[in-house]
Write a protein that holds these residues in place. Structure first.
Motif, PDB file in Angstrom:
ATOM      1  N   LEU A   1      -5.162  -2.542   6.627  1.00  0.00           N
ATOM      2  CA  LEU A   1      -3.842  -2.939   7.114  1.00  0.00           C
ATOM      3  C   LEU A   1      -3.004  -1.713   7.438  1.00  0.00           C
ATOM      4  O   LEU A   1      -2.377  -1.624   8.507  1.00  0.00           O
ATOM      5  N   ASN A   2      -2.990  -0.749   6.548  1.00  0.00           N
ATOM      6  CA  ASN A   2      -2.198   0.460   6.770  1.00  0.00           C
ATOM      7  C   ASN A   2      -2.736   1.288   7.932  1.00  0.00           C
ATOM      8  O   ASN A   2      -1.966   1.881   8.699  1.00  0.00           O
ATOM      9  N   LEU A   3      -4.055   1.334   8.087  1.00  0.00           N
ATOM     10  CA  LEU A   3      -4.627   2.053   9.222  1.00  0.00           C
ATOM     11  C   LEU A   3      -4.265   1.386  10.546  1.00  0.00           C
ATOM     12  O   LEU A   3      -4.125   2.067  11.569  1.00  0.00           O
ATOM     13  N   ASN A   4      -4.107   0.066  10.528  1.00  0.00           N
ATOM     14  CA  ASN A   4      -3.660  -0.630  11.743  1.00  0.00           C
ATOM     15  C   ASN A   4      -2.311  -0.092  12.204  1.00  0.00           C
ATOM     16  O   ASN A   4      -2.087   0.131  13.408  1.00  0.00           O
ATOM     17  N   PHE A   5      -1.403   0.108  11.259  1.00  0.00           N
ATOM     18  CA  PHE A   5      -0.071   0.620  11.605  1.00  0.00           C
ATOM     19  C   PHE A   5      -0.150   2.057  12.116  1.00  0.00           C
ATOM     20  O   PHE A   5       0.567   2.432  13.052  1.00  0.00           O
ATOM     21  N   ILE A   6      -1.008   2.852  11.521  1.00  0.00           N
ATOM     22  CA  ILE A   6      -1.171   4.234  11.974  1.00  0.00           C
ATOM     23  C   ILE A   6      -1.724   4.274  13.397  1.00  0.00           C
ATOM     24  O   ILE A   6      -1.268   5.042  14.245  1.00  0.00           O
ATOM     25  N   GLU A   7      -2.740   3.455  13.662  1.00  0.00           N
ATOM     26  CA  GLU A   7      -3.312   3.406  15.008  1.00  0.00           C
ATOM     27  C   GLU A   7      -2.274   2.981  16.034  1.00  0.00           C
ATOM     28  O   GLU A   7      -2.236   3.511  17.155  1.00  0.00           O
ATOM     29  N   ALA A   8      -1.422   2.040  15.661  1.00  0.00           N
ATOM     30  CA  ALA A   8      -0.353   1.638  16.569  1.00  0.00           C
ATOM     31  C   ALA A   8       0.617   2.784  16.808  1.00  0.00           C
ATOM     32  O   ALA A   8       1.157   2.940  17.916  1.00  0.00           O
ATOM     33  N   GLY A   9       0.826   3.607  15.780  1.00  0.00           N
ATOM     34  CA  GLY A   9       1.743   4.739  15.913  1.00  0.00           C
ATOM     35  C   GLY A   9       1.215   5.832  16.822  1.00  0.00           C
ATOM     36  O   GLY A   9       1.961   6.413  17.617  1.00  0.00           O
ATOM     37  N   THR A  10      -0.083   6.122  16.718  1.00  0.00           N
ATOM     38  CA  THR A  10      -0.665   7.180  17.555  1.00  0.00           C
ATOM     39  C   THR A  10      -1.106   6.660  18.914  1.00  0.00           C
ATOM     40  O   THR A  10      -1.227   7.433  19.868  1.00  0.00           O
ATOM     41  N   GLY A  11      -1.378   5.353  18.985  1.00  0.00           N
ATOM     42  CA  GLY A  11      -1.947   4.804  20.216  1.00  0.00           C
ATOM     43  C   GLY A  11      -3.415   5.136  20.383  1.00  0.00           C
ATOM     44  O   GLY A  11      -3.977   4.958  21.460  1.00  0.00           O
ATOM     45  N   VAL A  12      -4.066   5.598  19.296  1.00  0.00           N
ATOM     46  CA  VAL A  12      -5.471   6.019  19.343  1.00  0.00           C
ATOM     47  C   VAL A  12      -6.250   5.252  18.276  1.00  0.00           C
ATOM     48  O   VAL A  12      -5.845   5.209  17.114  1.00  0.00           O
TER      49      VAL A  12
ATOM     50  N   THR B   1      -7.253 -10.529  -4.787  1.00  0.00           N
ATOM     51  CA  THR B   1      -6.310  -9.727  -5.574  1.00  0.00           C
ATOM     52  C   THR B   1      -5.267  -9.085  -4.673  1.00  0.00           C
ATOM     53  O   THR B   1      -5.571  -8.635  -3.568  1.00  0.00           O
ATOM     54  N   LEU B   2      -4.045  -9.038  -5.167  1.00  0.00           N
ATOM     55  CA  LEU B   2      -2.964  -8.264  -4.556  1.00  0.00           C
ATOM     56  C   LEU B   2      -2.755  -7.059  -5.473  1.00  0.00           C
ATOM     57  O   LEU B   2      -2.248  -7.203  -6.583  1.00  0.00           O
ATOM     58  N   PRO B   3      -3.141  -5.844  -5.060  1.00  0.00           N
ATOM     59  CA  PRO B   3      -3.258  -4.727  -6.002  1.00  0.00           C
ATOM     60  C   PRO B   3      -1.968  -3.954  -6.241  1.00  0.00           C
ATOM     61  O   PRO B   3      -1.949  -2.721  -6.203  1.00  0.00           O
ATOM     62  N   TYR B   4      -0.893  -4.667  -6.536  1.00  0.00           N
ATOM     63  CA  TYR B   4       0.409  -4.010  -6.666  1.00  0.00           C
ATOM     64  C   TYR B   4       0.811  -3.824  -8.125  1.00  0.00           C
ATOM     65  O   TYR B   4       1.964  -4.059  -8.502  1.00  0.00           O
ATOM     66  N   TRP B   5      -0.137  -3.380  -8.954  1.00  0.00           N
ATOM     67  CA  TRP B   5       0.152  -3.140 -10.373  1.00  0.00           C
ATOM     68  C   TRP B   5       1.275  -2.107 -10.527  1.00  0.00           C
ATOM     69  O   TRP B   5       2.053  -2.187 -11.450  1.00  0.00           O
ATOM     70  N   ASN B   6       1.330  -1.137  -9.625  1.00  0.00           N
ATOM     71  CA  ASN B   6       2.366  -0.095  -9.664  1.00  0.00           C
ATOM     72  C   ASN B   6       3.335  -0.252  -8.493  1.00  0.00           C
ATOM     73  O   ASN B   6       3.741   0.729  -7.881  1.00  0.00           O
ATOM     74  N   ALA B   7       3.713  -1.499  -8.194  1.00  0.00           N
ATOM     75  CA  ALA B   7       4.564  -1.799  -7.037  1.00  0.00           C
ATOM     76  C   ALA B   7       3.797  -1.501  -5.752  1.00  0.00           C
ATOM     77  O   ALA B   7       2.580  -1.310  -5.772  1.00  0.00           O
ATOM     78  N   VAL B   8       4.484  -1.484  -4.617  1.00  0.00           N
ATOM     79  CA  VAL B   8       3.805  -1.255  -3.349  1.00  0.00           C
ATOM     80  C   VAL B   8       4.587  -0.229  -2.535  1.00  0.00           C
ATOM     81  O   VAL B   8       5.811  -0.293  -2.449  1.00  0.00           O
ATOM     82  N   GLN B   9       3.861   0.722  -1.975  1.00  0.00           N
ATOM     83  CA  GLN B   9       4.464   1.676  -1.044  1.00  0.00           C
ATOM     84  C   GLN B   9       4.141   1.193   0.376  1.00  0.00           C
ATOM     85  O   GLN B   9       4.700   0.200   0.806  1.00  0.00           O
ATOM     86  N   SER B  10       3.242   1.846   1.094  1.00  0.00           N
ATOM     87  CA  SER B  10       2.918   1.387   2.448  1.00  0.00           C
ATOM     88  C   SER B  10       2.259   0.011   2.373  1.00  0.00           C
ATOM     89  O   SER B  10       1.396  -0.220   1.522  1.00  0.00           O
ATOM     90  N   PRO B  11       2.586  -0.916   3.279  1.00  0.00           N
ATOM     91  CA  PRO B  11       3.601  -0.774   4.326  1.00  0.00           C
ATOM     92  C   PRO B  11       4.942  -1.420   3.989  1.00  0.00           C
ATOM     93  O   PRO B  11       5.856  -1.392   4.797  1.00  0.00           O
ATOM     94  N   TYR B  12       5.070  -1.999   2.757  1.00  0.00           N
ATOM     95  CA  TYR B  12       6.252  -2.811   2.447  1.00  0.00           C
ATOM     96  C   TYR B  12       7.352  -2.043   1.729  1.00  0.00           C
ATOM     97  O   TYR B  12       8.519  -2.423   1.796  1.00  0.00           O
ATOM     98  N   TRP B  13       6.975  -1.015   0.931  1.00  0.00           N
ATOM     99  CA  TRP B  13       7.943  -0.197   0.207  1.00  0.00           C
ATOM    100  C   TRP B  13       8.870  -1.077  -0.651  1.00  0.00           C
ATOM    101  O   TRP B  13      10.072  -1.091  -0.488  1.00  0.00           O
ATOM    102  N   TYR B  14       8.256  -1.783  -1.580  1.00  0.00           N
ATOM    103  CA  TYR B  14       8.999  -2.737  -2.407  1.00  0.00           C
ATOM    104  C   TYR B  14       8.754  -2.409  -3.875  1.00  0.00           C
ATOM    105  O   TYR B  14       7.648  -2.581  -4.392  1.00  0.00           O
ATOM    106  N   SER B  15       9.793  -1.930  -4.539  1.00  0.00           N
ATOM    107  CA  SER B  15       9.625  -1.362  -5.883  1.00  0.00           C
ATOM    108  C   SER B  15       9.404  -2.402  -6.971  1.00  0.00           C
ATOM    109  O   SER B  15       8.960  -2.050  -8.066  1.00  0.00           O
TER     110      SER B  15
END
Length: 359
Positions: free
Chosen positions: A228-239, A182-196
């Motif tokens: 997937l979103n946590l991967n981006f956060i970890e890359a942002g903090t480096g932790v 499933t692609l759970p974008y019933w209400n569009a997608v925010q992180s990480p694509y931000w596509y309305s």
């Protein structure tokens, strides 16, 4: 919690805004924690027209006497607050970059504290309630909303969207739901694509699949998106994250809790209190009254936890393989989403509005 100038004016008679709320106005320099001159110029307003900015957990003024008398309380200080996600992290004591918060509510809201500022298109950066810190936050539009939608739209109509005992069979279905993704974008997608105009998709149907398969596939899809979103956060903090503190209605489901732990590969500790965001806001107020020396100390003293769900790392490896396939769907469907959006604009729905829509 989140205090803008007009709210503070109604409470104190002063036009004051919390730094943690000012960024939503689009005129704030979050790195400098002050109004951005270049943005004010574009908006054709002057700095003196803007409200005074106050750091979170600091007094914004004194409650108006007329309100104090009306409410039967003393003229207490009004303390600068912060937004919902920022407050959740404070209330959960997720105040170091290695521990994240995870709110399994109508939407899924997750994030971490960071001592450094960073801009990244995949997550939002906010002023934290911890002095000098920032919050890196991700948002998924469909959390328990999607679970509730499934039960209401495709479940037993007599249950009116309430939990269905027959869906307990989802716990016996193997990860990956026998090839249903499933692609759970019933209400569009925010992180990480931000596509309305993104839409939901379910791929891989076979005659052997049941409602329980789709139900579990929805739960798994939210887990894939969270990792997937946590991967981006970890890359942002480096932790690298060592664990998550979780809250929200979705944590009441043992199946979903375990799926989230297995998908993220992280232990998930449940918060004992129900209203974690309100607790976070209260902790800022307590720190401001000097009941505690600072916000971090107040957080450490007040946070309480329940069960910790440990991930099954063998399941995590399996989920990583499935998630890699799931993530191929979005780029392949973006053109289709755009075409469906344009078609819907050309031929809008002719159905009469339901009573619910009229309320």
């Amino acid at each position: 919690m989140e205090v803008h100038g007009y709210i503070a004016w109604n409470l104190t008679g002063k036009c004051v805004t919390s730094q943690a709320a000012a960024d939503s106005l689009g005129l704030f320099d979050i790195r400098k924690r002050d109004w951005a001159d270049e943005l004010l110029e574009i908006a054709r307003v002057k700095c003196e027209q803007m409200s005074e900015l106050v750091p979170p957990a600091q007094p914004m003024g004194t409650l108006k006497s007329v309100l104090a008398n009306q409410w039967g309380i003393a003229q207490v200080s009004v303390i600068a607050g912060l937004g919902y996600g920022q407050a959740v992290g404070i209330g959960a004591a997720a105040v170091t970059p290695d521990v994240g918060f995870l709110n399994l509510g109508t939407t899924v809201n997750a994030g971490v504290e960071s001592p450094i500022y960073k801009y990244d298109s995949t997550f939002r950066t906010h002023v934290s309630g911890i002095p000098g810190n920032y919050v890196f936050e991700v948002l998924q539009s469909s959390g328990s909303y999607l679970v509730g939608w499934f039960r209401e739209a495709l479940g037993d109509p007599e249950l009116l969207g309430e939990p269905d005992p027959k869906l307990a069979a989802a716990a016996e279905i193997s990860p990956g739901c026998e090839g249903l993704i499933t692609l759970p974008y019933w209400n569009a997608v925010q992180s990480p694509y931000w596509y309305s105009v993104a839409r939901g998709a379910v791929v891989g149907w076979r005659g052997s699949h049941s409602r329980a398969h789709m139900y579990r596939s929805i739960l798994e899809s939210i887990g894939y998106e969270t990792r997937l979103n946590l991967n981006f956060i970890e890359a942002g903090t480096g932790v690298k994250l060592s664990g998550l503190r979780a809250m929200g209605g979705g944590t009441r489901s043992p199946l979903w809790r375990q799926i989230m732990a297995d998908c993220t590969g992280l232990p998930i500790t449940l918060c004992a209190q129900d209203e974690i965001s309100a607790l976070g806001a209260a902790l800022l107020a307590m720190a401001a009254t000097e009941a505690y020396p600072d916000v971090a100390t107040a957080v450490a003293q007040m946070a309480q936890y329940g069960e910790t769900i440990e991930p099954d790392m063998k399941m995590h490896e399996r989920y990583c393989e499935i998630a890699a396939i799931q993530r191929e769907l979005y780029p392949k469907l973006t053109d289709t989403f755009e075409k469906l959006y344009n078609l819907n604009q050309k031929y809008p729905s002719t159905r009469p509005e339901s009573p619910k829509a009229e309320i």
